[in-house]
Write a protein that holds these residues in place. Structure first.
Motif, PDB file in Angstrom:
ATOM      1  N   TRP A   1      24.709 -16.678 -13.422  1.00 53.56           N
ATOM      2  CA  TRP A   1      25.817 -16.655 -11.959  1.00 53.56           C
ATOM      3  C   TRP A   1      26.955 -16.693 -12.188  1.00 53.56           C
ATOM      4  N   LEU A   2      27.884 -16.258 -11.658  1.00 55.16           N
ATOM      5  CA  LEU A   2      29.736 -16.109 -12.401  1.00 55.16           C
ATOM      6  C   LEU A   2      29.986 -16.098 -10.810  1.00 55.16           C
ATOM      7  N   MET A   3      30.837 -17.178 -10.513  1.00 56.61           N
ATOM      8  CA  MET A   3      32.066 -17.582  -9.026  1.00 56.61           C
ATOM      9  C   MET A   3      33.050 -17.769  -9.102  1.00 56.61           C
ATOM     10  N   VAL A   4      34.197 -17.230  -9.156  1.00 49.50           N
ATOM     11  CA  VAL A   4      35.458 -16.958  -9.493  1.00 49.50           C
ATOM     12  C   VAL A   4      35.473 -18.633  -7.885  1.00 49.50           C
ATOM     13  N   LEU A   5      36.294 -19.181  -8.010  1.00 48.01           N
ATOM     14  CA  LEU A   5      36.835 -19.846  -6.626  1.00 48.01           C
ATOM     15  C   LEU A   5      38.327 -20.569  -6.779  1.00 48.01           C
TER      16      LEU A   5
ATOM     17  N   GLN B   1      35.881 -14.245  -5.407  1.00 47.18           N
ATOM     18  CA  GLN B   1      34.906 -12.948  -6.168  1.00 47.18           C
ATOM     19  C   GLN B   1      33.915 -13.808  -7.391  1.00 47.18           C
ATOM     20  N   ALA B   2      32.533 -13.091  -7.308  1.00 46.13           N
ATOM     21  CA  ALA B   2      31.248 -12.901  -7.556  1.00 46.13           C
ATOM     22  C   ALA B   2      30.487 -12.262  -8.115  1.00 46.13           C
TER      23      ALA B   2
ATOM     24  N   ILE C   1      36.387 -20.179 -12.966  1.00 50.25           N
ATOM     25  CA  ILE C   1      35.167 -19.681 -13.300  1.00 50.25           C
ATOM     26  C   ILE C   1      34.260 -20.864 -13.689  1.00 50.25           C
ATOM     27  N   LEU C   2      33.508 -20.369 -12.836  1.00 55.75           N
ATOM     28  CA  LEU C   2      32.275 -21.074 -12.640  1.00 55.75           C
ATOM     29  C   LEU C   2      31.074 -20.816 -12.944  1.00 55.75           C
ATOM     30  N   GLU C   3      30.120 -21.508 -13.654  1.00 57.33           N
ATOM     31  CA  GLU C   3      28.854 -19.974 -14.442  1.00 57.33           C
ATOM     32  C   GLU C   3      27.793 -20.833 -13.869  1.00 57.33           C
ATOM     33  N   ILE C   4      26.634 -20.292 -14.092  1.00 59.58           N
ATOM     34  CA  ILE C   4      25.816 -20.735 -12.938  1.00 59.58           C
ATOM     35  C   ILE C   4      24.633 -20.904 -14.395  1.00 59.58           C
ATOM     36  N   GLU C   5      23.479 -21.281 -14.882  1.00 59.75           N
ATOM     37  CA  GLU C   5      22.451 -20.880 -14.917  1.00 59.75           C
ATOM     38  C   GLU C   5      21.001 -21.582 -14.509  1.00 59.75           C
ATOM     39  N   ALA C   6      19.752 -20.998 -14.605  1.00 61.25           N
ATOM     40  CA  ALA C   6      18.994 -21.624 -14.705  1.00 61.25           C
ATOM     41  C   ALA C   6      18.789 -23.564 -15.748  1.00 61.25           C
ATOM     42  N   ALA C   7      18.439 -24.562 -15.283  1.00 58.79           N
ATOM     43  CA  ALA C   7      18.201 -25.319 -16.218  1.00 58.79           C
ATOM     44  C   ALA C   7      16.116 -25.610 -16.892  1.00 58.79           C
ATOM     45  N   SER C   8      16.191 -25.369 -18.060  1.00 60.58           N
ATOM     46  CA  SER C   8      15.130 -25.507 -18.602  1.00 60.58           C
ATOM     47  C   SER C   8      14.554 -26.815 -18.848  1.00 60.58           C
TER      48      SER C   8
ATOM     49  N   PRO D   1      23.889  -5.210 -16.697  1.00 62.69           N
ATOM     50  CA  PRO D   1      25.092  -5.917 -16.996  1.00 62.69           C
ATOM     51  C   PRO D   1      25.073  -5.337 -15.165  1.00 62.69           C
ATOM     52  N   VAL D   2      25.685  -6.585 -15.139  1.00 68.19           N
ATOM     53  CA  VAL D   2      25.963  -7.473 -13.328  1.00 68.19           C
ATOM     54  C   VAL D   2      27.544  -6.781 -13.084  1.00 68.19           C
ATOM     55  N   PRO D   3      28.453  -6.384 -11.975  1.00 66.50           N
ATOM     56  CA  PRO D   3      29.536  -6.515 -12.098  1.00 66.50           C
ATOM     57  C   PRO D   3      30.190  -7.780 -11.172  1.00 66.50           C
ATOM     58  N   LEU D   4      31.656  -7.809 -11.112  1.00 61.37           N
ATOM     59  CA  LEU D   4      32.037  -8.165 -10.203  1.00 61.37           C
ATOM     60  C   LEU D   4      32.152  -8.108  -8.833  1.00 61.37           C
ATOM     61  N   VAL D   5      32.350  -8.356  -7.774  1.00 66.89           N
ATOM     62  CA  VAL D   5      32.737  -8.094  -6.025  1.00 66.89           C
ATOM     63  C   VAL D   5      33.852  -8.925  -5.873  1.00 66.89           C
ATOM     64  N   PRO D   6      35.096  -8.778  -5.559  1.00 68.34           N
ATOM     65  CA  PRO D   6      35.689  -6.794  -6.062  1.00 68.34           C
ATOM     66  C   PRO D   6      35.815  -7.194  -7.026  1.00 68.34           C
TER      67      PRO D   6
END
Length: 905
Positions: free
Chosen positions: A35-39, A48-49, A121-128, A229-234
């Motif tokens: 997941w990507l978040m723009v704060l 944006q996300a 720009i914050l990138e989030i991934e599931a922890a293994s 792929p997943v687009p950004l909104v907006p």
């Protein structure tokens, strides 16, 4: 609070443009496994996300936009993120462990990010799962230590591929080398047990876009190449007004080129670890699986560190290899340099050095094109074809070289060398460095060839004659001086072509050179091979005869005459020439080559002056005469122009009927301050040879007119005249306008025209051709009387004589002396007097020394006479006394300062 940088690191639009044809490329898409978040940088609000963030937040993305991150992720995650931001540097953030409670389920996440112009720009991934992290770290450390002791890139590639496969769990790991502008080369491969063999193909040359992205993302993970792929909104960042820059984001969707790699290799999960050596992309580690596969950010961090360590080791190994290669190349280039010197030109040298070049720069064929020549080791196209190929294929270039796969061009002054490899093999950096060194070596060798060629040309120009190709004067003098240094028996002969200046004027420069070349060849062919023949001046050749030179002089003279007897072919016509030889038969005791050659030239000049076609043996008197002429010339010139040392003397002319004085003949006399009186026969001849006769004659004319004007001031009723000799050179219009000059002299000296008579010899009249009559008529029109001196000794015809505007003829003293010897002498004088009577000329007899001669002339009707019977030539003061009656006109009147025999008398 940290303030993010004002500008992002990379403009995504410029990155797309850098990729060349970037049609279809989008750098604002996100992989679906994270997941990507723009704060917003100021208040942590979501601006944006990625569209899939709704899954993580449990609400639509549109509802989350504008909210603070604490409201979205909860207070625990928000505090962890705040601590990470506070502890972070100016750019990178994390990785940060986050915990998120959603619908009673606790999610463990890993977050990392970086600042951009549009926000954080914050990138989030599931922890293994944690697993055995210590064992992974220990294994990684052991691998690092092992790499330090590997001394070959191939061995290093094999070890790294094995370790990376175990670290990441991918089915296959490839160690890929990316040469500049060339397809990738797989140096090593590691595959899991049971995995199918990998293919080495599929790695096409990277575009600048992919190269830049790999340099920004040192560990590039693509979990599933086939995932949507997943687009950004907006789509547009509301802060910057442009698409967000995701070039540094690990969740960014892969480019078309990387997707093409995966399709060609039939894989879905990919991890690419960049290898940067010396600040440029050297290659990368390609980890792949046929099924989707992912690794945690921590493992990716380890992979990134591994890539940096491996790159550093590669740099070390390459540096060592470069040093070894340079050492070997230096030896090879030194050997190559020696081989190149075997040819007289660079092409011959390259042919001789070709085997050594094969060892230094392995290649299948070589093409050489230098200074218009062509050579190839096989039957290949000529040089222009290969230069066109290099130009069309967009070859890479450095100083002195251009290359692409399979073709290497090396620049050479006035040419090129091309090396060809089969199969399009690439050129390594070490080989390119060797090629540059070879370029410098070939340029130096070509410069050396040019220098030697120029030195040879200068040597030829300095030592050989351009027209004939024979040794020139400098060469002859050098050879002669060397022979004198070893006391060789040598004779020097100068062969001067008779009247060559006139021949050259008639032929022109080019044909005159052709004539000299023909003469030079004729001489070279007829003379013995051990004689040295050269051209030393405009129409002069020299021959040095070694060994028994004195005995060979006569033979040489006959040989030269025989050789020049046959006609010479010049410009399509036959020409005949004669030559005068001057010989110094032996150089015994001589030490100066210049003096010897000059002596031979003096002898040749005397032979030509004697009529040409002959031979003269040099003797010291020749040099003395020549030296004397030069000394006389210098001192005579000074006497005329500066010291007034030349003066007229006056010999009386008497009327035989009554013994009355009627006039004087002015004669030039010169008394030198150092050498005393110089005979006229000596200095007049020098004056005629050197052109001083014109100023000499003008000087005597002015002095004579001034003197006769003084005498006639008191003799208005019985004026005298002065007779002055004219040189034929004074009648030459190119030297002097005699009519205008005499007019000026009469005005300047106040001398009346009837007081002046001008005398010229018959031969002088003939020499001036038709111009003489017009010039004499001009003088006659001034009122000046004209006389022909030495009548009967010249070659004029009576028909020519009757057209001359003259008043008087003078009988030469040889006829007067001959009267007393026999009747023939009497008859000749009688005939001259008869002709003069018919043509109404006055007559003056010269050289009257006895009363018998005077009586005979009087009885035969001669008007006037002069000679020692009446008086010798008198100085001006004695002549003045005679004019005023202070001394009698008698044979006892002699010159007060009688002419003495001087040094040259």
């Amino acid at each position: 609070m940290l303030v993010p940088p004002a500008l992002g690191l990379t403009d995504p639009l410029s990155l797309i443009a850098a990729g060349g044809d970037a049609s279809g490329e989008r750098l604002d898409l996100v992989q679906p496994h994270g997941w990507l978040m723009v704060l917003d940088a100021a208040d942590r609000r979501l601006i944006q996300a990625s569209a899939n963030l709704s899954f993580l937040l449990g609400r639509p993305v549109e509802d989350a936009l504008g909210r603070e991150v604490g409201d979205l992720l909860g207070p625990v995650a928000s505090r962890a993120l705040d601590r990470a931001i506070a502890q972070a540097g100016a750019d990178a953030i994390g990785p940060v462990a986050l915990r998120l409670d959603r619908d009673g389920e606790r999610l463990r996440l890993i977050a990392h990010g970086h600042w951009d112009a549009g926000g954080l720009i914050l990138e989030i991934e599931a922890a293994s799962p944690l697993g055995d992290a210590g064992m992974v770290a220990a294994g990684f450390g052991a691998a690092i230590r092992r790499y330090r002791h590997i001394g070959d890139v191939a061995d290093l590639a094999h070890a790294v591929a094995q370790d990376l496969r175990r670290l990441t769990g991918y089915e296959r790991v490839l160690f890929v080398r990316m040469p500049e502008g060339s397809p990738g080369q797989v140096l090593a491969e590691a595959a899991a047990i049971g995995a199918e063999g990998g293919l080495a193909e599929g790695f096409v040359p990277l575009r600048p876009l992919e190269t830049t992205l790999l340099e920004l993302n040192r560990a590039r993970l693509v979990r599933d190449m086939g995932a949507q792929p997943v687009p950004l909104v907006p789509t547009i960042n509301p802060v910057t007004g442009v698409p967000v820059d995701l070039s540094r984001a690990s969740l960014r969707h892969p480019t078309n080129l990387f997707q093409g790699h995966a399709r060609r290799r039939r894989v879905r999960g990919v991890l690419a670890v960049t290898l940067l050596v010396g600040g440029r992309l050297w290659g990368y580690l390609w980890c792949e699986s046929v099924t989707p596969h992912s690794v945690s950010p921590s493992v990716r961090a380890l992979c990134e560190a591994l890539g940096e360590i491996v790159a550093a080791q590669i740099a070390t190994l390459e540096e060592r290899a470069t040093i070894a290669a340079r050492t070997a190349a230096a030896r090879g280039l030194a050997r190559l340099g020696r081989l190149l010197r075997q040819g007289v030109n660079l092409t011959d040298g390259l042919i001789a050095a070709h085997p050594a070049m094969r060892e230094l720069l392995p290649h299948a064929a070589m093409v050489v094109g230098i200074e218009g020549s062509h050579w190839s080791s096989q039957d290949l196209f000529p040089m222009p074809y290969w230069l066109d190929q290099l130009g069309r294929m967009g070859a890479a270039r450095r100083e002195g070289i251009a290359w692409r796969a399979g073709v290497l061009g090396i620049d050479v002054p006035d040419g090129h060398v091309v090396l060809l490899r089969q199969g399009g093999s690439v050129w390594t950096q070490a080989e390119l460095e060797v090629a540059q060194e070879l370029h410098h070596l070939l340029a130096e060798r070509q410069a050396e060839i040019y220098r030697r060629r120029t030195e040879q040309q200068l040597h030829v120009m300095a030592n050989f004659d351009r027209a004939t190709g024979l040794p020139n004067r400098a060469h002859i003098l050098q050879a002669l001086q060397q022979a004198l240094g070893v006391d060789a028996d040598i004779a020097v002969t100068v062969i001067g072509l008779d009247r060559f200046r006139a021949v050259k004027a008639a032929l022109g420069e080019a044909d005159a050179d052709a004539l000299l070349a023909a003469v030079g060849k004729r001489l070279r062919d007829c003379l013995p091979s051990d004689d040295l023949v050269g051209r030393i001046d405009t129409g002069e050749f020299a021959v040095l005869s070694f060994d028994n030179g004195l005995e060979r002089v006569e033979q040489l003279a006959h040989t030269v005459r025989d050789a020049l007897r046959a006609p010479l072919s010049v410009a399509g016509r036959e020409m005949f020439v004669t030559a005068s030889l001057g010989v110094v038969p032996t150089a015994d005791g001589a030490s100066d080559a210049t003096a010897l050659l000059r002596d031979a030239e003096i002898a040749s000049a005397e032979a030509e002056a004697a009529g040409g076609g002959g031979k003269r043996i040099f003797d010291a008197a020749m040099r003395a005469r020549l030296t004397e002429r030069h000394v006389i010339y210098d001192r005579l010139r000074q006497a005329i122009y500066f010291s007034n040392g030349v003066r007229p003397v006056f010999q009386p002319i008497v009327r035989l009927a009554d013994g009355e004085l009627t006039g004087f003949e002015a004669l030039a006399r010169w008394t030198d301050a150092e050498h005393g009186p110089i005979p006229p026969t000596t200095f007049v001849a020098v004056a005629e040879q050197t052109g001083l006769i014109v100023p000499l004659g003008n000087h005597i004319l002015v002095q004579s007119c001034r003197q006769i004007a003084k005498w006639n001031r008191d003799r208005a009723d019985r004026p005298l005249y002065v007779s002055v000799n004219l040189s034929p050179y004074q009648l030459d219009p190119s030297r002097l306008d005699i009519v205008r000059w005499v007019t000026g002299v009469l005005e300047m000296t106040e001398c009346k025209p009837e007081w002046l008579r001008l005398e010229i010899t018959e031969s002088g009249l003939i020499g001036q051709g038709g111009d003489a009559i017009a010039i004499l008529q001009g003088l006659r029109d001034l009122g000046i009387a004209l006389s022909i001196d030495d009548f009967g000794t010249g070659y004029s015809s009576l028909a020519y004589l009757q057209n001359l505007p003259v008043d008087t003829i003078k009988i030469d003293r040889s006829f007067v002396t001959g009267m007393a010897r026999d009747e023939k002498g009497m008859a000749l004088v009688s005939a001259i007097l008869h002709i003069a009577g018919i043509m109404e000329f006055g007559v003056v007899a010269e050289g009257v020394e006895t009363e018998a001669q005077e009586e005979l002339l009087r009885r035969m009707g001669c008007d006037r006479a002069q000679g020692y019977l009446f008086a010798k030539p008198l100085e001006a003061d004695m002549a003045t006394a005679l004019v005023h009656g202070a001394i009698p006109l008698t044979g006892q009147v002699v010159e007060a300062r009688a002419l003495r025999a001087g040094r040259w008398g």
